[in-house]
Motif scaffolding. Sequence first.
Motif, PDB file in Angstrom:
ATOM      1  N   GLN A  39      -6.105   8.897  -0.493  1.00  0.00           N
ATOM      2  CA  GLN A  39      -5.078   9.910  -0.745  1.00  0.00           C
ATOM      3  C   GLN A  39      -3.693   9.273  -0.912  1.00  0.00           C
ATOM      4  O   GLN A  39      -2.888   9.721  -1.728  1.00  0.00           O
ATOM      5  CB  GLN A  39      -5.036  10.925   0.394  1.00  0.00           C
ATOM      6  N   THR A  40      -3.436   8.209  -0.152  1.00  0.00           N
ATOM      7  CA  THR A  40      -2.143   7.532  -0.234  1.00  0.00           C
ATOM      8  C   THR A  40      -1.993   6.816  -1.573  1.00  0.00           C
ATOM      9  O   THR A  40      -0.932   6.862  -2.207  1.00  0.00           O
ATOM     10  CB  THR A  40      -1.988   6.531   0.932  1.00  0.00           C
ATOM     11  N   LEU A  43      -1.416   9.497  -4.231  1.00  0.00           N
ATOM     12  CA  LEU A  43      -0.050  10.012  -4.184  1.00  0.00           C
ATOM     13  C   LEU A  43       0.909   9.049  -4.871  1.00  0.00           C
ATOM     14  O   LEU A  43       1.756   9.472  -5.674  1.00  0.00           O
ATOM     15  CB  LEU A  43       0.384  10.231  -2.733  1.00  0.00           C
ATOM     16  N   ASN A  46       0.398   9.133  -8.632  1.00  0.00           N
ATOM     17  CA  ASN A  46       0.805  10.426  -9.190  1.00  0.00           C
ATOM     18  C   ASN A  46       2.316  10.632  -9.143  1.00  0.00           C
ATOM     19  O   ASN A  46       2.881  11.298 -10.010  1.00  0.00           O
ATOM     20  CB  ASN A  46       0.093  11.563  -8.455  1.00  0.00           C
ATOM     21  N   LEU A  47       2.970  10.056  -8.145  1.00  0.00           N
ATOM     22  CA  LEU A  47       4.434  10.147  -8.087  1.00  0.00           C
ATOM     23  C   LEU A  47       5.069   9.439  -9.284  1.00  0.00           C
ATOM     24  O   LEU A  47       6.064   9.902  -9.835  1.00  0.00           O
ATOM     25  CB  LEU A  47       4.962   9.544  -6.786  1.00  0.00           C
ATOM     26  N   TYR A 121       1.616  19.729   3.887  1.00  0.00           N
ATOM     27  CA  TYR A 121       0.616  18.908   3.194  1.00  0.00           C
ATOM     28  C   TYR A 121      -0.514  19.750   2.634  1.00  0.00           C
ATOM     29  O   TYR A 121      -0.943  19.574   1.484  1.00  0.00           O
ATOM     30  CB  TYR A 121       0.078  17.854   4.169  1.00  0.00           C
ATOM     31  N   VAL A 126       4.777  17.050  -0.045  1.00  0.00           N
ATOM     32  CA  VAL A 126       4.850  15.635   0.312  1.00  0.00           C
ATOM     33  C   VAL A 126       5.694  15.484   1.578  1.00  0.00           C
ATOM     34  O   VAL A 126       6.683  16.192   1.756  1.00  0.00           O
ATOM     35  CB  VAL A 126       5.468  14.820  -0.846  1.00  0.00           C
ATOM     36  N   LEU A 381      -1.494  16.089  -6.059  1.00  0.00           N
ATOM     37  CA  LEU A 381      -0.917  14.760  -5.855  1.00  0.00           C
ATOM     38  C   LEU A 381      -1.786  13.821  -5.032  1.00  0.00           C
ATOM     39  O   LEU A 381      -1.611  12.596  -5.085  1.00  0.00           O
ATOM     40  CB  LEU A 381       0.456  14.886  -5.205  1.00  0.00           C
ATOM     41  N   TYR A 382      -2.721  14.352  -4.275  1.00  0.00           N
ATOM     42  CA  TYR A 382      -3.541  13.509  -3.401  1.00  0.00           C
ATOM     43  C   TYR A 382      -4.921  13.218  -3.983  1.00  0.00           C
ATOM     44  O   TYR A 382      -5.797  12.709  -3.289  1.00  0.00           O
ATOM     45  CB  TYR A 382      -3.660  14.181  -2.017  1.00  0.00           C
TER      46      TYR A 382
END
Length: 385
Positions: A39-40, A43, A46-47, A121, A126, A381-382
């Motif tokens: 997930q990190t 993120l 995707n950021l 979350y 975020v 995003l995750y």
Amino acid sequence: MKLTRSYSIVVTAIMAMLLHTAKAQQNTLLPCDKDATTQTKALYQNLRTLATKGYLFGHQDDLAYGVNWRYEKDRSDVKEVCGDYPAVYGWDLGGLERDGNDKNIDGVPFKKMKEFIKEGYQRGGVITLSWHFDNPLTGKGAWDTAHGTVASILPGGANHALFKTWLDKAANFILSLKGDNKELIPVLFRPFHELTGTWFWWGTNNCVADQFKVLWRFTVYYLKEVKKCHNLLYVYNTGGDFKTKEEFLERYPGDDMVDIISFDSYQWGDPSKDDGFPQNVNNLLNILDSAAVETNKLTAIAETGFEAIPYAAWWTAVLQKAIGKHNLSYILLWRNHGYNEWMKKMHYYVPYKGQVSEKDFVKFYNDDRTLFEKEAAKENLYQQH
């Protein structure tokens, strides 16, 4: 002849595959923690992608309190004005280092903070964490700039063991942040914020650049390798006082220890008489963009705002003008404390219902480049895309 032609076709195919792989690798941005959770990693990637569309809007302590209210379920000054929550939720760990302390320096109980973090979350928002931790040399607050503090907590220093116990507490908190499926919640971690300033014990008046780099590298190493906090993206954050890329990166600890580069900058003068803020921020963003090319990192304005927002068109006429066409991952506005007894004045940075800049904030919200929680949620995003 047939063999030569077949060979040529194979070589062409291989070259095309290698080129495709190279482009894919170039477009894949990985966190500095090679063991970051799925997930990190998602993120982070995707950021970067999202920054080409717009920037996520954030607010400190948004769910905990606002102007004239405290701890009311589902309340948010941002949501009451524009109908949507912020996309980024800022929280602070200050006070966690104190034994037996159950609230942070702004009075938010750590237990409730965990609930708010999970809530944001789960909706697709975020999370970012700063840390106004006490001075480990004197036991006083973060603003106590006693000389020698940083040196005392570096490996071999008199307070190094104490500092590690503080990092243990932070790690325990960070590793307790989990979603409905028991997955670790990714966090944008912003330690030693405004590191180029002189008002915190980790600032430029208290340590030379090499000492700060060691402090940062040890902190990241300890959280990543010793405590196994693999849900962190590390945010390098200066004050808004640099004039060149070299000055901005003077204390930069290395590409292997940072994920996002950022600065803090607040409006102080009267925007109806002084155009200095948007001009200065735009200049800072030009430098930040240059540093991002060199380091291959994401960018952000990690804190900004205009206390009590007395200028009705500040959001569209000043803040948007300051950001211009720069691609940022996020911006974060400071907290809505309300009336501050200590300062004897109102202390807030986003509008509430009836506030003078309310209508302009709605215009700001409706702009294509400002991304709040509903739009963030649509981006998943995750998840890897």
